[in-house]
Design an enzyme around this catalytic site. Structure first.
Site, PDB file in Angstrom:
ATOM      1  N   HIS A   1      -7.590  32.704  15.991  1.00 45.07           N
ATOM      2  CA  HIS A   1      -6.279  32.134  15.669  1.00 45.07           C
ATOM      3  C   HIS A   1      -6.424  30.988  14.678  1.00 45.07           C
ATOM      4  CE1 HIS A   1      -6.082  34.050  19.612  1.00 45.07           C
ATOM      5  NE2 HIS A   1      -4.792  34.217  19.416  1.00 45.07           N
TER       6      HIS A   1
ATOM      7  N   HIS B   1      -5.422  28.865  22.326  1.00 44.83           N
ATOM      8  CA  HIS B   1      -5.738  29.895  21.314  1.00 44.83           C
ATOM      9  C   HIS B   1      -6.265  29.249  20.038  1.00 44.83           C
ATOM     10  CE1 HIS B   1      -1.483  28.775  20.785  1.00 44.83           C
ATOM     11  NE2 HIS B   1      -1.649  29.018  19.498  1.00 44.83           N
TER      12      HIS B   1
ATOM     13  N   PRO C   1      -4.196  30.174  29.036  1.00 50.34           N
ATOM     14  CA  PRO C   1      -2.923  30.508  29.664  1.00 50.34           C
ATOM     15  C   PRO C   1      -1.923  29.389  29.319  1.00 50.34           C
ATOM     16  CG  PRO C   1      -4.752  30.675  31.227  1.00 50.34           C
ATOM     17  CD  PRO C   1      -5.262  29.944  30.019  1.00 50.34           C
TER      18      PRO C   1
ATOM     19  N   ASN D   1       5.849  23.787  15.191  1.00 47.92           N
ATOM     20  CA  ASN D   1       5.826  24.601  13.959  1.00 47.92           C
ATOM     21  C   ASN D   1       6.897  25.685  13.948  1.00 47.92           C
ATOM     22  OD1 ASN D   1       4.808  26.608  15.633  1.00 47.92           O
ATOM     23  ND2 ASN D   1       2.688  26.400  14.921  1.00 47.92           N
TER      24      ASN D   1
ATOM     25  N   HIS E   1      -0.936  33.346  12.963  1.00 45.99           N
ATOM     26  CA  HIS E   1      -1.132  32.937  14.359  1.00 45.99           C
ATOM     27  C   HIS E   1      -2.441  33.466  14.939  1.00 45.99           C
ATOM     28  CE1 HIS E   1      -0.478  32.386  18.683  1.00 45.99           C
ATOM     29  NE2 HIS E   1      -0.997  33.594  18.764  1.00 45.99           N
TER      30      HIS E   1
ATOM     31  N   GLU F   1       4.921  24.377  42.935  1.00 45.37           N
ATOM     32  CA  GLU F   1       3.631  24.882  43.420  1.00 45.37           C
ATOM     33  C   GLU F   1       2.616  25.026  42.281  1.00 45.37           C
ATOM     34  OE1 GLU F   1       6.580  26.384  44.039  1.00 45.37           O
ATOM     35  OE2 GLU F   1       6.885  26.011  46.182  1.00 45.37           O
TER      36      GLU F   1
ATOM     37  N   HIS G   1       1.508  28.991  57.434  1.00 46.18           N
ATOM     38  CA  HIS G   1       2.465  30.073  57.720  1.00 46.18           C
ATOM     39  C   HIS G   1       1.903  31.380  57.169  1.00 46.18           C
ATOM     40  CE1 HIS G   1       4.604  26.403  58.401  1.00 46.18           C
ATOM     41  NE2 HIS G   1       5.683  27.009  58.826  1.00 46.18           N
TER      42      HIS G   1
ATOM     43  N   ASP H   1      11.615  33.439  59.776  1.00 50.61           N
ATOM     44  CA  ASP H   1      11.961  33.328  58.354  1.00 50.61           C
ATOM     45  C   ASP H   1      11.892  34.683  57.642  1.00 50.61           C
ATOM     46  OD1 ASP H   1      12.857  30.775  58.016  1.00 50.61           O
ATOM     47  OD2 ASP H   1      10.894  29.932  57.526  1.00 50.61           O
TER      48      ASP H   1
ATOM     49  N   HIS I   1       9.050  35.312  53.586  1.00 41.25           N
ATOM     50  CA  HIS I   1       8.134  34.212  53.877  1.00 41.25           C
ATOM     51  C   HIS I   1       6.843  34.677  54.550  1.00 41.25           C
ATOM     52  CE1 HIS I   1      11.459  31.785  52.697  1.00 41.25           C
ATOM     53  NE2 HIS I   1      10.929  30.658  53.120  1.00 41.25           N
TER      54      HIS I   1
ATOM     55  N   ARG J   1       1.144  29.131  61.632  1.00 43.32           N
ATOM     56  CA  ARG J   1       2.253  28.303  62.111  1.00 43.32           C
ATOM     57  C   ARG J   1       2.207  28.201  63.626  1.00 43.32           C
ATOM     58  NH1 ARG J   1       7.675  29.564  64.078  1.00 43.32           N
ATOM     59  NH2 ARG J   1       8.932  27.690  63.890  1.00 43.32           N
TER      60      ARG J   1
END
Ligand SMILES: Cc1ncc(C[n+]2csc(CCOP(=O)(O)OP(=O)(O)O)c2C)c(N)n1
Ligand SMILES: [Mg+2]
Length: 661
Positions: free
Chosen positions: A29, A69, A119, A186, A260, A405, A455, A463, A467, A514
Site C-alpha cells: 500500500h 496497511h 484490522p 485524504n 491505496h 466490549e 454466564h 435470559d 444470552h 452464573r
C-alpha cells in the site's frame, strides 16, 4: 532545529522507500505512506520522544500506526531514524518470508512497533489503553518516571469502524489529554471517495465526545507543526485532521484509490521520481539524507539518559523496573487461598469464586487493573482494594468501560503492551463475539490479558438464547495462543487465575458460571488445572467408561459415575478445564488420563453444555457426546438442564445403553 536538508527531502525519503518496497514486493500500500510522509516527518523529527538506541525505554512516547496497511511508513521511519532493524535488506524484502517488514506491522517483529495493526480501528482503540496505562502509572510513580504521550496515525477506515465510537467515547470520558491522533484525512478509501459511503461530520463527533479537534494542511510543514503544538497544549485528547492527498507525488495516480493498495508501476514510479526530484536508485539514500535522519533519531538520547538518572535516584527504581518488565508473583496468594477452601468448601458460582480469588490477587499484586463492560455486579470483577480509575483519579484500578466490549478488549491490549499493568475485564461470555477481534489481537500480540466471561452456558437461565453461549467456548478454543479455562469449582477457578496471571505472553479467558456449583476438589496438591485435564475421580469397578466434563458439568459427570458404578460399571471422571494445556502435556501424561484412544474397551463420554462439535477429539468417533447443538431456551436453569438432557438421571441410562446394559 534548523534542517540540514530540506524538509521535503526528508519526507521524500519515506515516499521513495515506500513506493519502491511495494513495487519490489509487487504487493502493498504505497498511497498512505506517501500521503502521510510529511505529517509523520514533523512528528518523528520534532515531537515523538524516542531513542532508537534504547527502543524499549519505559518513558518513551508510544506510536501506533493504526492504518496498518501503510506499514511501509513505519518501516521507513524506523530505518531512517537509526533503529537496528529494519535494515535496508529487511525493507528490500518487504512482505517476504523471514523479513520483519511483514505485510502489516507486528509488535513482536520489530522494536519500535508498539502494536500489531491492520484490522482497521483496532490500533486506535489499543492506543487508548496505552494512554490509560500511562496516566495510571504516572499517578502511581509521578512525572519523573512516567510522563509520555501516545501518538496515532489513523485513516478514514479507522475512524469509520464501529470500534472507533467506543474508543473515542472512552478516551474523551477519561480525558486522555496525552493521546494525539493524526487523521490521514485524504477522503479516499478502497472503493473510491469517502463520500460514496459516509456523510458524517467526523470532527463534530469527536468534539461532542470531549475531544480537542484541530485541522492542518498535511503537506505543509508549518501547518502540521502548528496543529501538533496545539494538540500537545490542550488537556483533552486531540484529533489532528491532516488534509492530505493519497499517493502524494505520483503525478497520474495521486488523489485516487489506485494508489491505496497496489504498486504504482514502473512508469508511474519514474514519473514520481521526477516530480519529487528524487533521482536516487531504489533503496539508495544519499549520505546527507541518512545523516540528517539519524541526527533526528539521536535527538531523544539525552532525554532518555536524563530519565535513567532520575530512575536511578528514585527510591522506586527496583519496583518500577520489575513492574515494567512484567514480573509478578502470579500465584503467591494461591496456596493460602486454596487451603481456606479445602478447610471449608464453598458452593458458589464460579463467577463468585473468581471474585473471591481476585480479592486475594488484587490485595497482593499491585499491577492489576480490572474492569467490566457495564456488568460489574454480574461479572464480579470489582474488589475491595480496587477503586475506580477516573479522569480525576488515574491511580484507581478499576475501569468502568461502559457497554464497549470491543473497546475494552483493545484497551486492555494497549495496557498490556504498554507494560506495567496487567489488565482483566469482564462481560457475558455470549458477548465475546462483540470483542472477538480484540481477543484475537491479544493472542496474536502475545498480550497478557485476562478475560472474565461469565454466564457461560444455559446455566444462566431465564435470559434465554440471546444470552446463552452455545458455540462460544468451543470456538474460542480454536484461537491460537489463547488459553480458554472453564473451571468446575472455586479451586479450579483460583488455579486458572494463577495460570492466566503467570502467562506473560498471551491472553487467558475464564468461562464462568452464573449458577452455584459444588466444590468438587477436596484434596490439597499441585495446580491440577495447569495440566489442562486430570482424573478427578478414578473408577472403583473395572474401568469401562471415562467421563470427560468441564465447568458446571463436572459435578453432573460425578453423578453419572455414581450411577454407573452402582450398576457395576467402573467410570473415571476427568475434569478438563483447559484443552490447550492438556494438549501440551507429555504423551505419557495424556495416555494416562485418556488411555487407549483407539480402544473400544473403554467408552469415552464428553459432557459440556455447549456444542458437541469438536469433542470427537477426545471421545473418538465411537464415544458419546452430551451437549447442545441448537440454541438454548428461556427458563430456569434447572429446567433447562433437564430439557436438554444434561442431568445424571438422563445421561447415565444412555451410557449404560451404549454399553449394552
Ligand atoms: C476491519 C477491517 N476491515 C477491512 C479492512 C480492509 N481494508 C484495508 S485498508 C481499507 C480502506 C481504508 O481506507 P483508509 O483508512 O481511508 O485508508 P487509505 O485508503 O486512505 O490509505 C480497507 C477496507 C481492514 N484492513 N480491516
Ligand atoms: Mg483514506
Amino acid at each position: 532545529m534548523s534542517l540540514p536538508v530540506p524538509f521535503k527531502t526528508l519526507a521524500n525519503a519515506v515516499r521513495a522507500l515506500s513506493m519502491d518496497a511495494v513495487q519490489a514486493a509487487n504487493s502493498g500500500h504505497p498511497g498512505m505512506p506517501m500521503g502521510m510522509a510529511d505529517a509523520a516527518t514533523v512528528l518523528f523529527t520534532r515531537h515523538l520522544k524516542f531513542d532508537p538506541a534504547a527502543p524499549k525505554w519505559a518513558d518513551r512516547d508510544r506510536f501506533v500506526l493504526s492504518a496498518g496497511h501503510g506499514s511501509m511508513l513505519i518501516y521507513a521511519l524506523l530505518h531512517l531514524t537509526g533503529y537496528a532493524r529494519p535494515t535496508m535488506d529487511d525493507i528490500r524484502n518487504f512482505r517476504q518470508l523471514g523479513s520483519p517488514c511483514a505485510g502489516h506491522p507486528e509488535n513482536f517483529e520489530l522494536a519500535g512497533i508498539e502494536a500489531t495493526t491492520g484490522p482497521l480501528g483496532s490500533g486506535f482503540a489499543t492506543a487508548v489503553g496505552m494512554a490509560i496505562a500511562e496516566r495510571h502509572l504516572n499517578a502511581v510513580y509521578g512525572d519523573d518516571l512516567v510522563d509520555h504521550r501516545t501518538w496515532v496515525i489513523a485513516g478514514d477506515g479507522c475512524l469509520m469502524e464501529g470500534i472507533n465510537h467506543e474508543a473515542v467515547g472512552l478516551a474523551g470520558h477519561l480525558r486522555l489529554g496525552r493521546l494525539i491522533v493524526l487523521w490521514d484525512d485524504n477522503r479516499i478509501t478502497i472503493d473510491g471517495a469517502v463520500s460514496l459511503s459516509s456523510s458524517e461530520d467526523v470532527k463534530a463527533r469527536y468534539a461532542a465526545s470531549g475531544w480537542h479537534v484541530v485541522s492542518c494542511d498535511g503537506h505543509d510543514e508549518a501547518s502540521i507543526e502548528e496543529a501538533l503544538a496545539s494538540a500537545k497544549a490542550d488537556p483533552r485528547p486531540s484529533l489532528v485532521a491532516c488534509r492530505t492527498i493519497i499517493g502524494y507525488g505520483a503525478p497520474n495516480k495521486q488523489g485516487t484509490s489506485a494508489t491505496h493498495g497496489s504498486p504504482l508501476g514502473q512508469d508511474e514510479i519514474a514519473a514520481t521520481r521526477q516530480v519529487l526530484e528524487w533521482s536516487h536508485h531504489p533503496f539508495e539514500l544519499p549520505d546527507d539524507v541518512v545523516a540528517a535522519w539519524q541526527a533526528f533519531g539521536a535527538r531523544g538520547g539525552d532525554a532518555r539518559a536524563a530519565w535513567e538518572r532520575r530512575l536511578a535516584a528514585s527510591g522506586a527504581a527496583a519496583t518500577f523496573t520489575a513492574r515494567m518488565a512484567g514480573e509478578i508473583d502470579a500465584d503467591g496468594w494461591l496456596a493460602d487461598y486454596t487451603a481456606g477452601l479445602l478447610a471449608s468448601p464453598a458452593k458458589v458460582a464460579t463467577r463468585k469464586a473468581s471474585e473471591m480469588a481476585l480479592e486475594a490477587i488484587n490485595a497482593t499484586i499491585a499491577d492489576t487493573v480490572g474492569g467490566s463492560a457495564d456488568l460489574t455486579g454480574s461479572n464480579n470483577t470489582k474488589t475491595k482494594t480496587t477503586g475506580p480509575l477516573t479522569a480525576d483519579d488515574y491511580a484507581g484500578r478499576y475501569v468502568y468501560y461502559g457497554i464497549r466490549e470491543f473497546g475494552m478488549a483493545c484497551a486492555m491490549n494497549g495496557m498490556a503492551l504498554h507494560g506495567g499493568v496487567v489488565p482483566y475485564g469482564g462481560t457475558f461470555l455470549v458477548f465475546s463475539d462483540y470483542c472477538r477481534a480484540g481477543i484475537r489481537l491479544s493472542a496474536l500480540q502475545q498480550a497478557r490479558v485476562v478475560y472474565v466471561m461469565t454466564h457461560d452456558s444455559i446455566g444462566l437461565g431465564e435470559d434465554g438464547p440471546t444470552h446463552q453461549p452455545i458455540e462460544h467456548v468451543m470456538s474460542l478454543r480454536l484461537m491460537p495462543n489463547l488459553d480458554v479455562f472453564r473451571p468446575a469449582d472455586a479451586i479450579e477457578t483460583a488455579e486458572a487465575w494463577a495460570l492466566g496471571l503467570a502467562d506473560a505472553d498471551g491472553p487467558s479467558l475464564l468461562a464462568l458460571s452464573r449458577q452455584n456449583l459444588p466444590q468438587v476438589r477436596t484434596e490439597a496438591g499441585e495446580n491440577l488445572t495447569a495440566r489442562g485435564a486430570y482424573r478427578l475421580r478414578a473408577a472403583t469397578g473395572p474401568r469401562r467408561v471415562i467421563l470427560i466434563a468441564t465447568g458446571s458439568e463436572v459435578h453432573v459427570a460425578l453423578g453419572v459415575a455414581d450411577r454407573l458404578e452402582a450398576a457395576g460399571i467402573g467410570a473415571d471422571v476427568v475434569s478438563m478445564p483447559c484443552w490447550s494445556r492438556f494438549d501440551a502435556q507429555p504423551q505419557d501424561y495424556r495416555d494416562d488420563v485418556l488411555p487407549d484412544a483407539a480402544s473400544q474397551e473403554i467408552l469415552r463420554v464428553s459432557i459440556e453444555a455447549g456444542t458437541t462439535i469438536g469433542w470427537e477429539r477426545y471421545t473418538g468417533s465411537r464415544g458419546l457426546r452430551f451437549g447442545i447443538d441448537g440454541f438454548g431456551a428461556s427458563a430456569p436453569a434447572e429446567a433447562l438442564y433437564d430439557h436438554f438432557g444434561l442431568t445424571a438421571e438422563k445421561i447415565a441410562p444412555k451410557v449404560l445403553a451404549a454399553l449394552g446394559h
